[in-house]
Design an enzyme around this catalytic site. Structure first.
Site, PDB file in Angstrom:
ATOM      1  N   ALA A 153       0.856  -1.197   0.000  1.00 53.50           N
ATOM      2  CA  ALA A 153       0.000   0.000   0.000  1.00 53.50           C
ATOM      3  C   ALA A 153       0.888   1.242   0.000  1.00 53.50           C
ATOM      4  O   ALA A 153       2.023   1.194   0.475  1.00 53.50           O
ATOM      5  CB  ALA A 153      -0.872  -0.017   1.250  1.00 53.50           C
TER       6      ALA A 153
ATOM      7  N   GLY B 226       0.753  -5.209   1.010  1.00 58.49           N
ATOM      8  CA  GLY B 226      -0.311  -5.342   0.008  1.00 58.49           C
ATOM      9  C   GLY B 226       0.197  -5.979  -1.274  1.00 58.49           C
ATOM     10  O   GLY B 226      -0.588  -6.605  -2.017  1.00 58.49           O
TER      11      GLY B 226
ATOM     12  N   GLU C  47      -0.022  -9.579  -0.628  1.00 56.22           N
ATOM     13  CA  GLU C  47      -1.451  -9.931  -0.545  1.00 56.22           C
ATOM     14  C   GLU C  47      -2.064 -10.000  -1.943  1.00 56.22           C
ATOM     15  O   GLU C  47      -2.908 -10.847  -2.227  1.00 56.22           O
ATOM     16  CB  GLU C  47      -2.191  -8.910   0.333  1.00 56.22           C
ATOM     17  CG  GLU C  47      -1.785  -9.026   1.804  1.00 56.22           C
ATOM     18  CD  GLU C  47      -2.375  -7.922   2.657  1.00 56.22           C
ATOM     19  OE1 GLU C  47      -2.016  -6.751   2.428  1.00 56.22           O
ATOM     20  OE2 GLU C  47      -3.210  -8.221   3.518  1.00 56.22           O
TER      21      GLU C  47
ATOM     22  N   GLU D 191       3.684  -5.163   7.613  1.00 56.93           N
ATOM     23  CA  GLU D 191       2.765  -4.157   8.163  1.00 56.93           C
ATOM     24  C   GLU D 191       2.947  -3.926   9.647  1.00 56.93           C
ATOM     25  O   GLU D 191       2.767  -2.813  10.144  1.00 56.93           O
ATOM     26  CB  GLU D 191       1.306  -4.574   7.898  1.00 56.93           C
ATOM     27  CG  GLU D 191       0.845  -4.395   6.467  1.00 56.93           C
ATOM     28  CD  GLU D 191       1.145  -5.571   5.570  1.00 56.93           C
ATOM     29  OE1 GLU D 191       2.001  -6.405   5.930  1.00 56.93           O
ATOM     30  OE2 GLU D 191       0.528  -5.679   4.503  1.00 56.93           O
TER      31      GLU D 191
HETATM   32  C1  LIG Z   1      -5.233  -2.307   3.688  1.00 54.09           C
HETATM   33  C2  LIG Z   1      -3.760  -2.255   3.981  1.00 54.09           C
HETATM   34  C3  LIG Z   1      -3.019  -3.190   3.126  1.00 54.09           C
HETATM   35  C4  LIG Z   1      -1.722  -3.254   3.072  1.00 54.09           C
HETATM   36  C5  LIG Z   1      -0.874  -2.507   3.968  1.00 54.09           C
HETATM   37  C6  LIG Z   1       0.505  -2.298   3.369  1.00 54.09           C
HETATM   38  O1  LIG Z   1       0.839  -2.765   2.314  1.00 54.09           O
HETATM   39  S1  LIG Z   1       1.498  -1.303   4.248  1.00 54.09           S
HETATM   40  C7  LIG Z   1       2.974  -1.234   3.275  1.00 54.09           C
HETATM   41  C8  LIG Z   1       3.756  -2.462   3.422  1.00 54.09           C
HETATM   42  N1  LIG Z   1       4.973  -2.346   2.676  1.00 54.09           N
HETATM   43  C9  LIG Z   1       6.114  -2.040   3.240  1.00 54.09           C
HETATM   44  O2  LIG Z   1       6.223  -1.862   4.428  1.00 54.09           O
HETATM   45  C10 LIG Z   1       7.303  -1.923   2.316  1.00 54.09           C
HETATM   46  C11 LIG Z   1       7.980  -0.632   2.533  1.00 54.09           C
HETATM   47  N2  LIG Z   1       9.093  -0.432   1.619  1.00 54.09           N
HETATM   48  C12 LIG Z   1      10.250  -1.066   1.773  1.00 54.09           C
HETATM   49  O3  LIG Z   1      10.464  -1.894   2.625  1.00 54.09           O
HETATM   50  C13 LIG Z   1      11.331  -0.676   0.825  1.00 54.09           C
HETATM   51  O4  LIG Z   1      11.059   0.610   0.358  1.00 54.09           O
HETATM   52  C14 LIG Z   1      11.487  -1.626  -0.387  1.00 54.09           C
HETATM   53  C15 LIG Z   1      10.188  -1.841  -1.124  1.00 54.09           C
HETATM   54  C16 LIG Z   1      12.041  -2.975   0.098  1.00 54.09           C
HETATM   55  C17 LIG Z   1      12.496  -0.995  -1.381  1.00 54.09           C
HETATM   56  O5  LIG Z   1      13.705  -0.715  -0.689  1.00 54.09           O
HETATM   57  P1  LIG Z   1      14.814   0.211  -1.360  1.00 54.09           P
HETATM   58  O6  LIG Z   1      15.946   0.251  -0.395  1.00 54.09           O
HETATM   59  O7  LIG Z   1      15.066  -0.238  -2.729  1.00 54.09           O
HETATM   60  O8  LIG Z   1      14.158   1.653  -1.501  1.00 54.09           O
HETATM   61  P2  LIG Z   1      13.694   2.680  -0.378  1.00 54.09           P
HETATM   62  O9  LIG Z   1      13.283   1.984   0.839  1.00 54.09           O
HETATM   63  O10 LIG Z   1      14.728   3.739  -0.254  1.00 54.09           O
HETATM   64  O11 LIG Z   1      12.383   3.274  -1.047  1.00 54.09           O
HETATM   65  C18 LIG Z   1      12.460   4.083  -2.217  1.00 54.09           C
HETATM   66  C19 LIG Z   1      11.417   5.166  -2.108  1.00 54.09           C
HETATM   67  O12 LIG Z   1      10.120   4.554  -2.139  1.00 54.09           O
HETATM   68  C20 LIG Z   1       9.369   4.966  -0.995  1.00 54.09           C
HETATM   69  N3  LIG Z   1       8.513   3.828  -0.614  1.00 54.09           N
HETATM   70  C21 LIG Z   1       8.887   2.576  -0.423  1.00 54.09           C
HETATM   71  N4  LIG Z   1       7.846   1.822  -0.119  1.00 54.09           N
HETATM   72  C22 LIG Z   1       6.782   2.624  -0.120  1.00 54.09           C
HETATM   73  C23 LIG Z   1       5.401   2.422   0.125  1.00 54.09           C
HETATM   74  N5  LIG Z   1       4.898   1.209   0.419  1.00 54.09           N
HETATM   75  N6  LIG Z   1       4.578   3.491   0.052  1.00 54.09           N
HETATM   76  C24 LIG Z   1       5.046   4.719  -0.251  1.00 54.09           C
HETATM   77  N7  LIG Z   1       6.363   4.969  -0.499  1.00 54.09           N
HETATM   78  C25 LIG Z   1       7.204   3.933  -0.436  1.00 54.09           C
HETATM   79  C26 LIG Z   1      10.413   5.291   0.047  1.00 54.09           C
HETATM   80  O13 LIG Z   1       9.893   6.156   1.010  1.00 54.09           O
HETATM   81  C27 LIG Z   1      11.493   5.927  -0.789  1.00 54.09           C
HETATM   82  O14 LIG Z   1      11.066   7.243  -1.048  1.00 54.09           O
HETATM   83  P3  LIG Z   1      12.111   8.421  -1.112  1.00 54.09           P
HETATM   84  O15 LIG Z   1      11.273   9.632  -1.311  1.00 54.09           O
HETATM   85  O16 LIG Z   1      13.011   8.099  -2.273  1.00 54.09           O
HETATM   86  O17 LIG Z   1      12.856   8.414   0.177  1.00 54.09           O
END
Ligand SMILES: CC/C=C\CC(=O)SCCNC(=O)CCNC(=O)[C@H](O)C(C)(C)COP(=O)(O)OP(=O)(O)OC[C@H]1O[C@@H](n2cnc3c(N)ncnc32)[C@H](O)[C@@H]1OP(=O)(O)O
Length: 715
Positions: free
Chosen positions: A61, A100, A103, A123
């Site tokens: 998400a 998500g 999921e 999450e």
């Molecule tokens: C009804 C609810 C259902 C579902 C709930 C959910 O899904 S909650 C979200 C669950 N997902 C996560 O927790 C994953 C979060 N992201 C990560 O762990 C890492 O970003 C990832 C995907 C492994 C990639 O890692 P990497 O080191 O390659 O990049 P970085 O972390 O620096 O991320 C790059 C930029 O993307 C932004 N970002 C990452 N994930 C999300 C996200 N889920 N939503 C919004 N934005 C996201 C992150 O902030 C970085 O942004 P920046 O502006 O460049 O700092």
């Protein structure tokens, strides 16, 4: 935000298009709804593959949407529609399938993944639970114990591990989308009955009630007050005991409670703060995006005590060549033995092959002559470090970076001992250095931007959360710790016991209170520091030193040989030296009574509110001073230091975020109250930045940087 193309004649290929991680924003969700509808109704499409653009399936998400008004189609019905489709749908997982994202994959009928892809339901680390069916589908697919482990810890799996657990159907090292398309062509016309996870029975352990009772006890104990892990267990219990539809209802109810909680806000703040701190800047104008790190392949570590050993292990695990130096052969051999053991244990735990052959040990300082970066980890003694930096500056290559692991000494002074002060920075690791995630990278006014960038990058390669901070005594973490620890001692002088103080802090969420922590790390550590500062007066009880209130309690215990766990006695009593079971000590109680009587102190009842306010607000107040002086660039830097280095409960967001949640006006008012009662304690005098923020209307924490930078009168 999602595109549908037809490939190989009959496969509908849906690509999620939302760089960098294809998060499921409102537009992406709408894109999935539209493309799935078109694919399902197109008679030429016989099967469907869902993938993500640019080598990432989906990061879940869109966390940025959580803070505001959610619009667009919700995930649950989208995923139910995918699962109910009468054409086979295959998820092609590259990069990450998290939250998500996983999921979505679980709603598909088949999953094919790259072996190195990361899969998980993280999450819980955002204060939430997988509420798009994750808590109901995963246990049905892989059984309750395995699902609970993944959902309550939020840990990531590799594709290969996911295959072993039965989460995916195939792993490939080839092009994942091509493999998925080929697979999708091969399954056209096959029954999908057994592929709809929501229709499967949930494999459960035999005595389900006893099982969940045990799990709940364990999870509550390790959660330290965080509510999301507990809700995750409740949601999986619903999967184990209720039909799918009712389980989904329970999942939604639990999610609604978590979603609006302060803990979720704090944890999401931590997620973004961790990324904010990697985008460092310093008052001299150097920045992460304009400073290029120098390539580093070979690092020297000088001094193989506890810290040097841990640093050596962390470097080796990150794949770097290490030259490890000790002064005496015997100490070097002991260190080599210890490092091999640490590497072996870590490698076993992580399931990776053993590393160690890239470490060279030596008793000659000249052995580091050809490294690109040196980390000094000798005793915390300025004279010793001065001498070492002079020697290193002469014997190392002209462009070698010289870093010190000092926890409080002046980096600038060390730099001034060398021919190239611009190449000197602090790399302050936390014990055990191969385990703890935090690294403070300390720059002085003369540190070159490239030196800071290189240390930050090296920390990242070592898996650390690196935070760049300015040079001052104790840097950020230890400087803030001082008033926190001092307040705890003052409270004990005034009538609290170590148990009362520790209980309040542990109930707040710290894994250990001040005194248990002090017993663990050794009371002699702080004693040495106080001696070096000229604060210790052996046998003396005076409570004013260097013009301010001072508690000699710690010194008096050290004089009795009470150094904590290692001597079996400290603030607590232990069964034996080295034991970890802290017991209240009747001796200490009498000692305190006598001490108070001799000092003319009348013991009073101290409650947990006072413990929290005095310890935490003193710590927070020092944080505001640090921000005002520009030692930390923003509140996020302080919060990440405290969350990753000092056990500050993550679900409270860190000390500065906590202050913003309590209300800055409230923090100010309580500090003023305590300052009136204790005018001899300087760290209770409210910081002028705190006053300024309150008079600016207590803005959101995200706006503090802007206000700090605004020119202001110092009055
Ligand atoms: C009804 C609810 C259902 C579902 C709930 C959910 O899904 S909650 C979200 C669950 N997902 C996560 O927790 C994953 C979060 N992201 C990560 O762990 C890492 O970003 C990832 C995907 C492994 C990639 O890692 P990497 O080191 O390659 O990049 P970085 O972390 O620096 O991320 C790059 C930029 O993307 C932004 N970002 C990452 N994930 C999300 C996200 N889920 N939503 C919004 N934005 C996201 C992150 O902030 C970085 O942004 P920046 O502006 O460049 O700092």
């Amino acid at each position: 935000m999602a595109a549908l193309t037809r490939v190989s004649g009959s496969v509908g290929l849906i690509s999620l298009l939302n760089p960098p991680v294809n998060a499921l924003s409102a537009a992406v969700r709408q894109g999935i709804v539209d493309t799935v509808r078109r694919a399902v109704s197109d008679p030429q499409v016989k099967s469907v593959v869902i993938c993500g653009q640019n080598g990432v399936f989906c990061g879940g998400a869109d966390i940025k949407e959580f803070g505001g008004h959610m619009s667009g189609p919700p995930l649950v019905p989208i995923f139910n529609t995918i699962e109910a489709a009468d054409k086979p749908v295959v998820a092609a997982i590259e990069g990450s399938a998290l939250g998500g994202g996983l999921e979505l994959a679980l709603a598909c009928h088949y999953r094919i993944t790259q072996s190195k892809a990361r899969l998980g339901l993280p999450e819980v680390s955002l204060g939430l639970l997988p509420a798009a069916g994750g808590t109901q589908r995963l246990p049905r697919l892989i059984g309750v114990p395995a699902a609970l482990d993944l959902i309550t810890t939020g840990r990531h799996l590799t594709g290969a591990e996911a295959l072993k657990l039965g989460i995916v159907d195939q792993v490939t090292d080839q092009n994942t989308v091509e493999a998925a398309v080929k697979f999708a062509l091969s399954i056209v016309g096959q029954s999908l009955e057994s592929r709809r996870i929501s229709t499967l029975p949930c494999p459960c352990p035999a005595d389900i009630d006893a099982f969940f009772e045990g799990v709940m006890q364990r999870v509550k104990k390790s959660a330290h007050g965080a509510i999301a892990p507990v809700a995750c267990v409740q949601a999986v219990q619903a999967a184990a005991t209720l039909p799918f539809t009712q389980g989904m209802q329970r999942e939604q109810e639990l999610m609604a409670t978590l979603f609006g909680s302060g803990q979720a806000r704090a944890l999401q703040y931590c997620f973004f703060s961790q990324r904010v701190v990697s985008k460092w800047s310093s008052p001299s104008g150097s920045r992460w995006d304009t400073s290029k790190p120098k390539p580093v392949t070979k690092v020297g570590v000088i001094g193989l005590g506890t810290m040097g050993r841990g640093i050596t292990v962390a470097l080796a695990l990150a794949g770097l060549s290490v030259v490890a130096v000790e002064t005496q052969q015997q100490q070097m051999m002991a260190a080599q033995h210890a490092v091999s053991g640490m590497l072996e244990r870590t490698a076993r735990r992580r399931g990776v092959s053993l590393v160690g052959d890239q470490i060279r040990y030596s008793v000659e300082l000249e052995a580091v002559a050809d490294v690109e970066l040196v980390i000094e980890a000798v005793f915390e003694d300025m004279a010793l470090k001065e001498k070492l930096f002079k020697q290193l500056s002469t014997l190392c290559k002209a462009d070698t970076l010289l870093c010190s692991n000092t926890s409080s000494l002046d980096i600038d002074h060390l730099a001034s001992q060398t021919h190239s002060p611009q190449l000197v920075v602090g790399m302050h690791f936390f014990a055990p250095a191969h385990v703890m995630k935090l690294l403070e990278v300390v720059y002085g006014p003369r540190s070159a931007p490239q030196a800071v960038a290189t240390a930050m990058e090296l920390g990242k390669r070592m898996g650390k959360v690196s935070v760049a901070v300015g040079n001052c005594s104790g840097f950020v973490g230890n400087r803030m710790l001082m008033p926190y620890v001092e307040e705890a001692s003052f409270l004990v002088e005034e009538g609290a016991s170590p148990e009362i103080v520790d209980r309040a802090l542990e109930e707040f969420g710290f894994p250990m209170g001040v005194f248990r922590m002090s017993d663990l790390s050794g009371l002699d550590v702080g004693w040495k520091v106080r001696k070096a500062r000229g604060l210790v007066e052996p046998g003396q009880m005076s409570r004013v030193r260097q013009g301010r209130r001072y508690s000699p309690l710690g010194d008096l215990l050290c004089e009795q040989g009470r150094f904590g766990q290692k001597t079996g006695r400290g603030w607590y009593l232990y069964d034996s030296a080295g034991s970890r079971e802290a017991q209240p000590d009747p001796w200490l109680q009498s000692f305190l009574e006598e001490y108070r009587a001799r000092q003319g102190l009348v013991s009073r009842r101290i409650d947990s509110q006072e413990v929290l306010e005095r310890c935490l607000y003193a710590l927070i107040n020092e944080g505001f001073n640090i921000l005002q002086e520009g030692i930390a660039a923003g509140p996020e830097d302080i919060d990440m230091i405290y969350v990753f280095g000092y056990g500050f409960p993550r679900h409270r967001g860190g000390p500065m975020f906590y202050a913003s949640q309590v209300g800055l006006a409230q923090v100010l008012q309580r500090l003023e109250h305590y300052q009136q009662l204790h005018p001899d304690i300087p760290h209770l005098r409210p910081s002028s930045l705190l006053r300024r923020l309150v008079s600016s209307g207590s803005p959101r924490i995200q706006r503090w940087r802007e206000i700090i930078r605004m020119p202001h009168s110092s009055l």
